[in-house]
Write a protein that holds these residues in place. Structure first.
Motif, PDB file in Angstrom:
ATOM      1  N   GLY A   1       0.821  -1.219   0.000  1.00 52.59           N
ATOM      2  CA  GLY A   1       0.000   0.000   0.000  1.00 52.59           C
ATOM      3  C   GLY A   1       0.847   1.257   0.000  1.00 52.59           C
ATOM      4  N   LYS A   2       2.162   1.095  -0.274  1.00 45.89           N
ATOM      5  CA  LYS A   2       3.044   2.272  -0.263  1.00 45.89           C
ATOM      6  C   LYS A   2       2.925   3.059  -1.549  1.00 45.89           C
ATOM      7  N   GLY A   3       2.991   4.369  -1.410  1.00 48.56           N
ATOM      8  CA  GLY A   3       2.923   5.229  -2.582  1.00 48.56           C
ATOM      9  C   GLY A   3       3.118   6.667  -2.160  1.00 48.56           C
ATOM     10  N   PRO A   4       3.033   7.569  -3.160  1.00 41.37           N
ATOM     11  CA  PRO A   4       3.442   8.963  -2.985  1.00 41.37           C
ATOM     12  C   PRO A   4       2.455   9.840  -2.213  1.00 41.37           C
ATOM     13  N   PHE A   5       2.429   9.696  -0.922  1.00 45.84           N
ATOM     14  CA  PHE A   5       1.629  10.509  -0.003  1.00 45.84           C
ATOM     15  C   PHE A   5       2.256  11.906   0.075  1.00 45.84           C
ATOM     16  N   ARG A   6       1.446  12.933  -0.100  1.00 44.78           N
ATOM     17  CA  ARG A   6       2.002  14.307  -0.077  1.00 44.78           C
ATOM     18  C   ARG A   6       1.057  15.237   0.655  1.00 44.78           C
ATOM     19  N   TRP A   7       1.602  16.364   1.136  1.00 47.29           N
ATOM     20  CA  TRP A   7       0.739  17.329   1.781  1.00 47.29           C
ATOM     21  C   TRP A   7       1.302  18.733   1.596  1.00 47.29           C
ATOM     22  N   ALA A   8       0.432  19.744   1.707  1.00 45.90           N
ATOM     23  CA  ALA A   8       0.868  21.126   1.558  1.00 45.90           C
ATOM     24  C   ALA A   8       0.274  21.960   2.689  1.00 45.90           C
ATOM     25  N   ALA A   9       1.023  22.981   3.090  1.00 43.17           N
ATOM     26  CA  ALA A   9       0.567  23.890   4.142  1.00 43.17           C
ATOM     27  C   ALA A   9      -0.261  24.982   3.486  1.00 43.17           C
ATOM     28  N   LEU A  10      -1.581  24.954   3.682  1.00 43.46           N
ATOM     29  CA  LEU A  10      -2.468  25.881   2.971  1.00 43.46           C
ATOM     30  C   LEU A  10      -2.254  27.334   3.378  1.00 43.46           C
ATOM     31  N   GLY A  11      -1.728  27.553   4.584  1.00 41.50           N
ATOM     32  CA  GLY A  11      -1.482  28.919   5.039  1.00 41.50           C
ATOM     33  C   GLY A  11      -0.268  29.547   4.372  1.00 41.50           C
ATOM     34  N   GLY A  12       0.592  28.711   3.774  1.00 38.80           N
ATOM     35  CA  GLY A  12       1.755  29.218   3.071  1.00 38.80           C
ATOM     36  C   GLY A  12       2.996  29.386   3.932  1.00 38.80           C
TER      37      GLY A  12
ATOM     38  N   SER B   1      -5.122  21.675  17.354  1.00 36.73           N
ATOM     39  CA  SER B   1      -4.450  22.209  18.537  1.00 36.73           C
ATOM     40  C   SER B   1      -3.710  23.520  18.258  1.00 36.73           C
ATOM     41  N   GLY B   2      -3.711  23.949  17.002  1.00 35.07           N
ATOM     42  CA  GLY B   2      -3.043  25.208  16.649  1.00 35.07           C
ATOM     43  C   GLY B   2      -1.533  25.089  16.544  1.00 35.07           C
ATOM     44  N   LYS B   3      -1.004  23.864  16.495  1.00 33.31           N
ATOM     45  CA  LYS B   3       0.454  23.706  16.342  1.00 33.31           C
ATOM     46  C   LYS B   3       0.903  24.064  14.928  1.00 33.31           C
ATOM     47  N   VAL B   4      -0.002  23.990  13.976  1.00 29.21           N
ATOM     48  CA  VAL B   4       0.241  24.592  12.661  1.00 29.21           C
ATOM     49  C   VAL B   4      -0.785  25.707  12.492  1.00 29.21           C
ATOM     50  N   LYS B   5      -0.440  26.691  11.658  1.00 28.99           N
ATOM     51  CA  LYS B   5      -1.253  27.914  11.634  1.00 28.99           C
ATOM     52  C   LYS B   5      -2.494  27.834  10.749  1.00 28.99           C
ATOM     53  N   ALA B   6      -2.501  26.877   9.832  1.00 27.87           N
ATOM     54  CA  ALA B   6      -3.651  26.765   8.923  1.00 27.87           C
ATOM     55  C   ALA B   6      -3.836  25.295   8.553  1.00 27.87           C
ATOM     56  N   PRO B   7      -4.981  24.945   7.976  1.00 28.51           N
ATOM     57  CA  PRO B   7      -5.211  23.557   7.578  1.00 28.51           C
ATOM     58  C   PRO B   7      -4.151  23.009   6.614  1.00 28.51           C
ATOM     59  N   ILE B   8      -4.117  21.690   6.576  1.00 28.41           N
ATOM     60  CA  ILE B   8      -3.165  20.993   5.711  1.00 28.41           C
ATOM     61  C   ILE B   8      -3.952  20.188   4.698  1.00 28.41           C
ATOM     62  N   VAL B   9      -3.504  20.230   3.453  1.00 28.45           N
ATOM     63  CA  VAL B   9      -4.183  19.459   2.420  1.00 28.45           C
ATOM     64  C   VAL B   9      -3.320  18.247   2.077  1.00 28.45           C
ATOM     65  N   ILE B  10      -3.973  17.090   1.997  1.00 28.48           N
ATOM     66  CA  ILE B  10      -3.256  15.837   1.757  1.00 28.48           C
ATOM     67  C   ILE B  10      -3.709  15.261   0.420  1.00 28.48           C
TER      68      ILE B  10
ATOM     69  N   ILE C   1      -7.594  15.292   0.179  1.00 31.21           N
ATOM     70  CA  ILE C   1      -8.442  15.445   1.358  1.00 31.21           C
ATOM     71  C   ILE C   1      -7.840  16.472   2.317  1.00 31.21           C
ATOM     72  N   VAL C   2      -8.715  17.280   2.883  1.00 35.55           N
ATOM     73  CA  VAL C   2      -8.264  18.398   3.709  1.00 35.55           C
ATOM     74  C   VAL C   2      -8.359  18.047   5.194  1.00 35.55           C
ATOM     75  N   ALA C   3      -7.282  18.314   5.920  1.00 34.14           N
ATOM     76  CA  ALA C   3      -7.296  18.196   7.385  1.00 34.14           C
ATOM     77  C   ALA C   3      -7.485  19.615   7.920  1.00 34.14           C
ATOM     78  N   ASP C   4      -8.730  19.951   8.295  1.00 36.41           N
ATOM     79  CA  ASP C   4      -8.998  21.320   8.765  1.00 36.41           C
ATOM     80  C   ASP C   4      -9.141  21.381  10.283  1.00 36.41           C
ATOM     81  N   GLY C   5      -8.855  20.256  10.946  1.00 37.97           N
ATOM     82  CA  GLY C   5      -8.893  20.247  12.404  1.00 37.97           C
ATOM     83  C   GLY C   5     -10.270  19.938  12.990  1.00 37.97           C
ATOM     84  N   SER C   6     -11.268  19.754  12.126  1.00 40.30           N
ATOM     85  CA  SER C   6     -12.612  19.474  12.643  1.00 40.30           C
ATOM     86  C   SER C   6     -12.791  17.979  12.918  1.00 40.30           C
ATOM     87  N   ASP C   7     -13.803  17.655  13.737  1.00 42.10           N
ATOM     88  CA  ASP C   7     -14.090  16.245  14.016  1.00 42.10           C
ATOM     89  C   ASP C   7     -14.620  15.536  12.773  1.00 42.10           C
ATOM     90  N   ASP C   8     -15.426  16.257  11.987  1.00 41.23           N
ATOM     91  CA  ASP C   8     -15.928  15.685  10.733  1.00 41.23           C
ATOM     92  C   ASP C   8     -14.767  15.275   9.822  1.00 41.23           C
TER      93      ASP C   8
END
Ligand code: NAD
Length: 558
Positions: free
Chosen positions: A358-369, A432-441, A507-514
């Motif tokens: 199941g290995k492959g190119p997992f990537r993410w970006a910091a949406l806040g820049g 938890s606010g350890k990053v300043k904005a959501p992360i997109v995966i 998929i977006v990790a915006d910190g919400s439970d949903d």
């Protein structure tokens, strides 16, 4: 071209950063930012033509469509889904909160019509665009994405043939474009010498600027001599040589110099736009392409046939030769070269065992820049998987050697279980606010369960199911059902029209439970599809992985 009527405007299309929203939710905002990020001149190869990478891989059909997509994303509610048909927004329909906000289909043609010829006709009429893989699905992050994949391939080759390092080896290839430009860095990260032919000087200069490439030489013999010297001294060095790949290989054969590894990343998948025949200068090529495209294609095919013949000759002389996913073997075969497939593709040779886990190119970006957000995620991943040595080496080297292009981003190959764990942990960082904005995966379409491409990702499957395209369709459907933020289904990526069907997901990790619930589902199911696909084809590693993660249907139904 008839499909564009404006030019890229740096101010107008600037990617928003920070934590203020321009859209009605973070998922829509993420789609907007990643679309614009794809076209950022620091990221895209040719923003004026909306071309992101890979020959003519575009993010939107034309500027009119781009403007409409931007407008639609800003207007889109949390219970609606925007539909994109080959780069053009065609509708906003009612769905629900957990559904994807955007569904994309790019370059799909009914199989009997699935040729470049027919596609070109449609493109000229403004009815279609070519989405490549992550260009049309808005998750290209510049060369880093492919540096990682190329690093993994050369690392696997080093393990298999040279005791774990490319130190003291000569690695010959061609093409320093959007993705091929990653080759010199991937080779030097594995401690080898890279000798790379490229016909366009600006491409070489671009790779020098980003420090992916060490030096440029314009004389073939001088470049070969310098490469041999570096090999003898076990120097780590990459050389870009300004010439046609065919001319470099001819000279190697004449001088009886055998590369330790040999491959190619010219855009051979696209004979008209991507490949430059050795019988033309660049200026002649640019004129002929417009004035007599059929003759251009003819010369291109002649050249690719000779190119593959030379690769086979060097393979016979002892060079470890593989196809790097540009379909050059099929081009040579179409031109009558019977033994064009004498050398293997890189997937069966090096990557398939990773896909089975199941290995492959997992990537993410910091949406806040903010690059600091990526530093936080780097640390988290390093602490999360301490036992994964090649991942640790990659993270360390990536931090040192990779300059961000556009939004700060990171990529590493993660497998079943790992991706879900990482995604949930990212969501916690946001919460938890350890990053300043959501992360997109997201990920490339070149992944374990998302592509059918008989000359590349699914070449030489154990059960002969190379051309079965049910898998990427199921992948897009399950990711839609699971609640990915946007899902795309493409045709022709990497290897050209008629040769592949593949799916993307973001998929977006915006910190919400949903979001946590969606992340858990999607990041389990998406690589899970790959494990299931490879287990079904009979691979033991995949069968074990499938049992370990409870994906095995026979065990479930016992
Ligand atoms: P690109 O179009 O941005 O770059 C291609 C480069 O090749 C250009 O710089 C061009 O000038 C050069 N070129 C063309 N013909 C040449 C010749 N005869 N000799 C020397 N140089 C020549 O494309 P890209 O994004 O870099 O991708 C290149 C190819 O590799 C594509 O076919 C792509 O699908 C494939 N690819 C596959 C994988 C993979 O499967 N792992 C990864 C990356 C790229």
């Amino acid at each position: 071209s008839t499909t564009t009527y404006k030019r890229y405007d740096v101010e107008k299309y600037k990617t928003p950063t920070g934590s203020a929203l321009q859209c009605k939710g973070w998922v829509q905002e993420a789609a907007l930012r990643m679309l614009l990020n794809n076209l950022n001149p620091d990221v895209a190869e040719r923003p004026d033509d909306l071309i992101v990478y890979g020959g003519r891989g575009k993010a939107a059909r034309n500027f009119e469509s781009l403007d409409l997509i931007i407008k639609a994303l800003k207007d889109l509610n949390e219970d609606e889904t925007l539909l994109i048909q080959s780069g053009k927004p065609v509708g906003i329909l009612r769905t629900h909160k957990d559904a994807p906000r955007v569904l994309i289909s790019n370059s799909q043609l009914v199989p009997k019509w699935a040729t470049w010829e027919h596609f070109d006709e449609l493109e000229k009429k403004g009815l279609m665009m070519y989405g490549q893989m992550t260009a049309g699905s808005w998750i290209y992050i510049g060369s880093q994405g492919i540096v990682q994949g190329t690093y993994e391939t050369y690392a696997a080759a080093a393990d298999k043939h040279f005791g774990g390092t490319l130190k003291g080896t000569l690695n010959v290839t061609a093409g320093l474009g959007g993705m091929g430009g990653a080759q010199p860095l991937a080779i030097t990260m594995n401690e080898g010498v890279a000798l790379i032919a490229e016909v366009e000087e600006w491409r070489i200069d671009k790779r020098l600027e980003t420090k992916y490439l060490d030096i440029k030489l314009t004389d073939i013999d001088e470049a070969i001599d310098r490469a041999l010297e570096a090999k003898a001294n076990k120097e780590v060095l990459s050389i870009g040589v300004l010439c046609n790949a065919v001319h470099l290989l001819q000279r190697l054969v004449e001088r009886k110099i055998v590369p330790d590894t040999l491959t190619d990343q010219t855009s051979a998948h696209d004979p008209l736009i991507g490949y430059i025949p050795h019988t033309l200068t660049n200026e002649q090529a640019n004129v002929l392409r417009k004035e007599n495209p059929q003759q251009y294609i003819d010369l291109s095919y002649d050249s690719m046939k000779l190119h593959v013949e030379l690769m086979i000759e060097l393979q016979k002389m002892g060079g470890i030769t593989f196809d790097y996913g540009n379909n050059i073997r099929a081009r040579a075969q179409e031109r009558g070269l019977k033994n064009a497939f004498d050398f293997p593709g890189f997937v069966p040779a090096y990557i398939r065992p990773l896909f089975c886990e199941g290995k492959g190119p997992f990537r993410w970006a910091a949406l806040g820049g903010d690059p600091a957000d990526i530093a936080v995620t780097d640390e988290l991943i390093a602490n999360m998987f301490p036992e994964n040595k090649s991942l640790q080496r990659w993270l360390k080297l990536a931090k040192e050697k990779i300059s961000f292009q556009g939004l700060p981003a990171r990529i590493c190959w993660l497998g079943q279980g790992e991706r879900e764990k990482a995604g949930l942990a990212f969501n916690e960082l946001v919460k938890s606010g350890k990053v300043k904005a959501p992360i997109v995966i997201g990920r490339d379409h070149l992944d374990t369960g998302s592509v059918a491409s008989p000359n590349r990702e699914t070449e030489a499957m154990l059960d002969g199911s190379d051309a079965v395209a049910d898998w990427p369709l199921l992948n897009a459907l399950i990711n839609t059902a699971g609640g990915a933020s946007w899902v795309s289904l493409h045709h022709g990526g990497g290897v050209g029209m008629g040769y592949s069907i593949h799916a993307g997901m973001v998929i977006v990790a915006d910190g919400s439970d949903d979001a946590a619930v969606r992340l858990s589902r999607v990041l389990r199911n998406d690589p899970g599809m790959g494990v299931i696909r490879h287990a079904d084809a009979g691979y033991d590693i995949a069968k074990d992985t499938s049992r370990k993660f409870g994906l095995d249907i026979s065990e479930r139904l016992k």
